[in-house]
Design a protein around this motif. Structure first.
Motif, PDB file in Angstrom:
ATOM      1  N   PRO A 442     -30.039  36.609 -28.419  1.00 14.85           N
ATOM      2  CA  PRO A 442     -30.425  37.359 -28.967  1.00 14.85           C
ATOM      3  C   PRO A 442     -29.584  37.386 -30.715  1.00 14.85           C
ATOM      4  N   VAL A 443     -30.326  36.741 -32.072  1.00 16.87           N
ATOM      5  CA  VAL A 443     -29.257  36.678 -32.947  1.00 16.87           C
ATOM      6  C   VAL A 443     -29.987  38.238 -34.483  1.00 16.87           C
ATOM      7  N   LYS A 444     -28.630  38.420 -34.938  1.00 18.31           N
ATOM      8  CA  LYS A 444     -29.319  40.093 -35.442  1.00 18.31           C
ATOM      9  C   LYS A 444     -29.183  39.876 -36.836  1.00 18.31           C
ATOM     10  N   ARG A 445     -30.015  39.951 -37.797  1.00 18.48           N
ATOM     11  CA  ARG A 445     -29.147  39.600 -39.371  1.00 18.48           C
ATOM     12  C   ARG A 445     -29.950  40.728 -39.926  1.00 18.48           C
ATOM     13  N   PRO A 446     -29.387  41.680 -40.165  1.00 18.92           N
ATOM     14  CA  PRO A 446     -29.530  42.229 -41.518  1.00 18.92           C
ATOM     15  C   PRO A 446     -29.862  42.112 -42.635  1.00 18.92           C
ATOM     16  N   ALA A 447     -30.730  43.350 -43.544  1.00 17.91           N
ATOM     17  CA  ALA A 447     -31.104  43.203 -44.342  1.00 17.91           C
ATOM     18  C   ALA A 447     -30.743  43.003 -45.734  1.00 17.91           C
ATOM     19  N   MET A 448     -29.673  43.896 -45.642  1.00 17.08           N
ATOM     20  CA  MET A 448     -28.016  44.024 -46.855  1.00 17.08           C
ATOM     21  C   MET A 448     -26.898  42.523 -46.003  1.00 17.08           C
ATOM     22  N   ARG A 449     -27.234  41.286 -46.629  1.00 16.92           N
ATOM     23  CA  ARG A 449     -26.939  40.548 -46.067  1.00 16.92           C
ATOM     24  C   ARG A 449     -25.101  39.997 -46.477  1.00 16.92           C
ATOM     25  N   GLU A 450     -24.513  41.274 -47.651  1.00 17.79           N
ATOM     26  CA  GLU A 450     -23.360  40.985 -47.867  1.00 17.79           C
ATOM     27  C   GLU A 450     -22.108  41.436 -47.375  1.00 17.79           C
ATOM     28  N   THR A 451     -22.336  41.203 -46.055  1.00 18.15           N
ATOM     29  CA  THR A 451     -21.471  41.486 -45.457  1.00 18.15           C
ATOM     30  C   THR A 451     -19.632  41.485 -46.167  1.00 18.15           C
ATOM     31  N   THR A 452     -19.830  39.780 -46.048  1.00 18.30           N
ATOM     32  CA  THR A 452     -18.354  39.571 -46.767  1.00 18.30           C
ATOM     33  C   THR A 452     -18.001  40.674 -47.011  1.00 18.30           C
ATOM     34  N   ALA A 453     -18.558  41.362 -49.113  1.00 15.93           N
ATOM     35  CA  ALA A 453     -18.406  41.863 -49.744  1.00 15.93           C
ATOM     36  C   ALA A 453     -18.210  43.401 -48.897  1.00 15.93           C
ATOM     37  N   LEU A 454     -18.974  43.529 -48.408  1.00 14.60           N
ATOM     38  CA  LEU A 454     -18.930  45.003 -47.864  1.00 14.60           C
ATOM     39  C   LEU A 454     -17.718  45.294 -46.518  1.00 14.60           C
ATOM     40  N   GLY A 455     -17.568  44.430 -46.097  1.00 14.73           N
ATOM     41  CA  GLY A 455     -15.529  44.889 -45.118  1.00 14.73           C
ATOM     42  C   GLY A 455     -15.213  44.891 -46.672  1.00 14.73           C
ATOM     43  N   ALA A 456     -14.717  44.351 -47.756  1.00 16.37           N
ATOM     44  CA  ALA A 456     -13.300  45.017 -48.500  1.00 16.37           C
ATOM     45  C   ALA A 456     -13.478  45.996 -49.026  1.00 16.37           C
ATOM     46  N   ALA A 457     -15.432  46.265 -49.477  1.00 12.83           N
ATOM     47  CA  ALA A 457     -15.492  47.543 -49.831  1.00 12.83           C
ATOM     48  C   ALA A 457     -15.146  48.643 -48.782  1.00 12.83           C
ATOM     49  N   ILE A 458     -15.304  48.509 -47.747  1.00 16.07           N
ATOM     50  CA  ILE A 458     -14.800  49.218 -46.343  1.00 16.07           C
ATOM     51  C   ILE A 458     -13.487  49.892 -46.201  1.00 16.07           C
ATOM     52  N   THR A 476     -24.222  52.406 -41.427  1.00 14.49           N
ATOM     53  CA  THR A 476     -24.685  51.488 -42.830  1.00 14.49           C
ATOM     54  C   THR A 476     -25.466  50.419 -42.519  1.00 14.49           C
ATOM     55  N   ASN A 477     -26.010  50.239 -43.248  1.00 16.33           N
ATOM     56  CA  ASN A 477     -26.763  48.545 -43.493  1.00 16.33           C
ATOM     57  C   ASN A 477     -27.358  48.172 -42.133  1.00 16.33           C
ATOM     58  N   THR A 478     -28.098  48.948 -41.353  1.00 16.51           N
ATOM     59  CA  THR A 478     -28.419  49.039 -40.298  1.00 16.51           C
ATOM     60  C   THR A 478     -30.529  48.735 -39.876  1.00 16.51           C
ATOM     61  N   GLU A 479     -30.895  49.200 -40.614  1.00 13.89           N
ATOM     62  CA  GLU A 479     -31.992  49.228 -41.599  1.00 13.89           C
ATOM     63  C   GLU A 479     -32.243  47.986 -42.166  1.00 13.89           C
ATOM     64  N   GLY A 480     -34.113  47.826 -41.807  1.00 14.90           N
ATOM     65  CA  GLY A 480     -34.624  46.416 -42.093  1.00 14.90           C
ATOM     66  C   GLY A 480     -33.891  45.385 -41.492  1.00 14.90           C
ATOM     67  N   GLN A 481     -33.589  45.202 -40.626  1.00 13.39           N
ATOM     68  CA  GLN A 481     -32.562  43.617 -39.653  1.00 13.39           C
ATOM     69  C   GLN A 481     -33.439  42.809 -39.004  1.00 13.39           C
ATOM     70  N   THR A 482     -33.269  42.069 -38.781  1.00 16.84           N
ATOM     71  CA  THR A 482     -34.028  40.721 -37.882  1.00 16.84           C
ATOM     72  C   THR A 482     -33.170  40.714 -37.065  1.00 16.84           C
TER      73      THR A 482
END
Length: 512
Positions: A442-458, A476-482
């Protein structure tokens, strides 16, 4: 608009990429509340050469900060609620400047640049070259920063003069940005984090320190060369504060190379978790835990993150061309008007029509490392339509991802159960379904895909208490994933992959 609650906390994130700079502001739930993006000039002086103007990069970042903060204030938020800023960046891209004046001495040489091919081949002939990967995690190639610096020393007199006279500063984009955003020479905040330093070939992957053995191999004098101090990826003090823009005096408290940031943004904090970022290039990172695993199957070893002494490492597979292949179809072949149109074009046909596109515009990276390969399309007949080539273009990245996953399984001894994805190309449902089909997981794609920027923010938020621990971020950012589940048979997937591997073999030897 009425002012928002004064108890809300936000973190800004500078995402300095290969083709554009961005600034995003995240709330504590990991949601983007404001953002700005600005493209900058791509410089191609000769075939295989790729450069950026270092000052233009800094200007684009500052412009994005101001634009995003203006939107943030318009929405009723207060600047004082932005507690810190994190930085994520293109990694191996190399900048050199005058230590005394802060003036760049040459354009930044971009990670994709291949001008060092002949230089790298000579380095590989050195009797100790086969020991480098065990120290740095990286094989000798045109990819890391070391070769780019050696080329500059050999070919740019003002860089050689600065080195010989002891005023040459060298850094990757993170170090350059931090230096300039702090005001340059006056404050002289000159630091980097291990996820970026591990891409230079100057840092020992085991000690997280610059290694005299490596300087000796590259015939460099560590006393003459000014290198950024290596600090934690999340640090309350080391990165200084912004000296200008709307966020003047706001602390910079986090820094991660872009692919490490994406792994953090996907919450890949534990061994066995992996992510694939489909950007200009494509980068698959697999967290291997607190001890580095040196690959014997064509992968890189890198620092995933260093959060106050908690260091995790990753195996990495790097693909030079991913989203840029779609841009190539748009700009060079004019198959589509906009990059997102690629899926619609590919869906006009049922399959690739027998076409296989090896998108080796700059050679092939992991796990092949074929620097004399070039882009080649096999299987063209009078039946071939644009849709077949579009589909073959999407499949090229998916095939290389499969090759990397197979290498990771061999190096780690574990088979991945699922793959987290992000980046612009993952917006294509067709591409992600193709990926799931070819790798048979399976391939999981989050609803909010700005994960690179989110990583720096974290990274930045952890340093100032916006999040108290990694546990605070897990949801964080787990709802609405495909989730894309494989529907193709494994036999069919393996048959297609075998044809791809044959095409890779045939793409060799196109340059001297």
């Amino acid at each position: 608009m009425a002012a928002r609650s004064s108890t809300e906390s936000f973190v800004g994130s500078i995402d300095q990429g290969t083709t554009s700079s961005r600034f995003l502001i995240f709330n504590e739930a990991g949601e983007v509340v404001a953002s700005s993006q600005q493209e900058f000039t791509q410089i191609y002086p000769q075939p295989g050469w790729h450069e950026h103007d270092p000052e233009e990069i800094v200007a684009s970042v500052k412009s994005c900060i101001d634009s995003a903060v203006t939107a943030f204030k318009t929405n009723g938020y207060s600047i004082s609620s932005i507690k810190a800023v994190g930085i994520t960046n293109q990694r191996e891209t190399t900048v050199v400047w005058n230590t005394h004046t802060g003036e760049p001495l040459y354009n930044a040489i971009v990670w994709t640049d291949t001008r060092t091919q002949s230089l790298v081949r000579k380095l590989k002939e050195h009797e100790t070259s086969d020991t480098l990967q065990s120290l740095t995690g990286l094989p000798l190639s045109t990819y890391p920063s070391a070769g780019k610096l050696l080329w500059l020393l050999d070919n740019v007199p003002r860089v050689r003069d600065a080195y010989e006279n002891g005023y040459l500063s060298f850094g990757t984009i993170d170090a350059w940005l931090i230096y300039k955003l702090n005001g340059g020479v006056d404050r002289n905040v000159f630091v980097t984090d291990p996820s970026n330093a591990s891409r230079t070939m100057f840092m020992n992957i085991h000690t997280l320190k610059y290694d005299p053995t490596l300087f000796a191999f590259f015939n460099l004098d560590g006393e003459k060369l000014h290198l950024p101090r290596i600090v934690h990826s999340s640090d309350r003090e080391a990165y200084g504060t912004l000296d200008s823009t709307e966020l003047v005096n706001t602390p910079i408290t986090g820094c991660l190379g872009d692919q490490s940031a994406a792994l953090v943004g996907q919450k890949g904090f534990s061994a066995g978790q992996a992510k694939n970022t489909y950007g200009t290039g494509c980068f698959l990172l697999y967290n291997v835990g607190e001890s580095p695993v040196i690959s014997t199957h064509g992968l890189l070893t890198t620092v995933a993150f260093d959060f106050q002494g908690k260091v995790n490492y990753a195996l990495e597979g790097s693909i030079a061309v991913a989203g840029s292949s779609i841009k190539f179809l748009r700009d060079n072949f004019e198959f589509i008007n906009d990059s997102p149109d690629i899926s619609a074009l590919a869906e006009t046909v049922e399959d690739n029509g027998g076409c296989v596109f090896v998108t080796a515009f700059s050679g092939l990276f992991a796990p092949y490392w074929i620097d004399d390969a070039r882009g080649t399309i096999f299987g063209i007949t009078t039946y071939t339509k644009r849709g077949h080539i579009a589909r073959a273009t999407l499949e090229a990245t998916c095939f290389q991802t499969k090759a990397i996953l197979q290498a990771m399984e061999k190096d780690s001894g574990h088979k991945l159960k699922e793959l987290a994805v992000d980046g612009g190309m993952c917006n294509s449902d067709l591409a992600m379904q193709t990926q799931a089909d070819l790798i048979s997981i399976p391939v999981k794609r989050p609803a909010m895909r700005e994960t690179t920027a989110l990583g720096a923010a974290i990274a930045a938020g952890l340093a100032v208490g916006v999040w108290s621990s990694i546990d605070d971020i897990q949801t964080t950012n787990t709802e609405g994933q495909t989730v894309f589940n494989p529907v193709m048979t494994k036999d069919k997937a393996e048959s297609m992959f075998a044809l791809w591997e044959r095409a890779v073999t045939m793409s060799r030897g196109w340059t001297n």
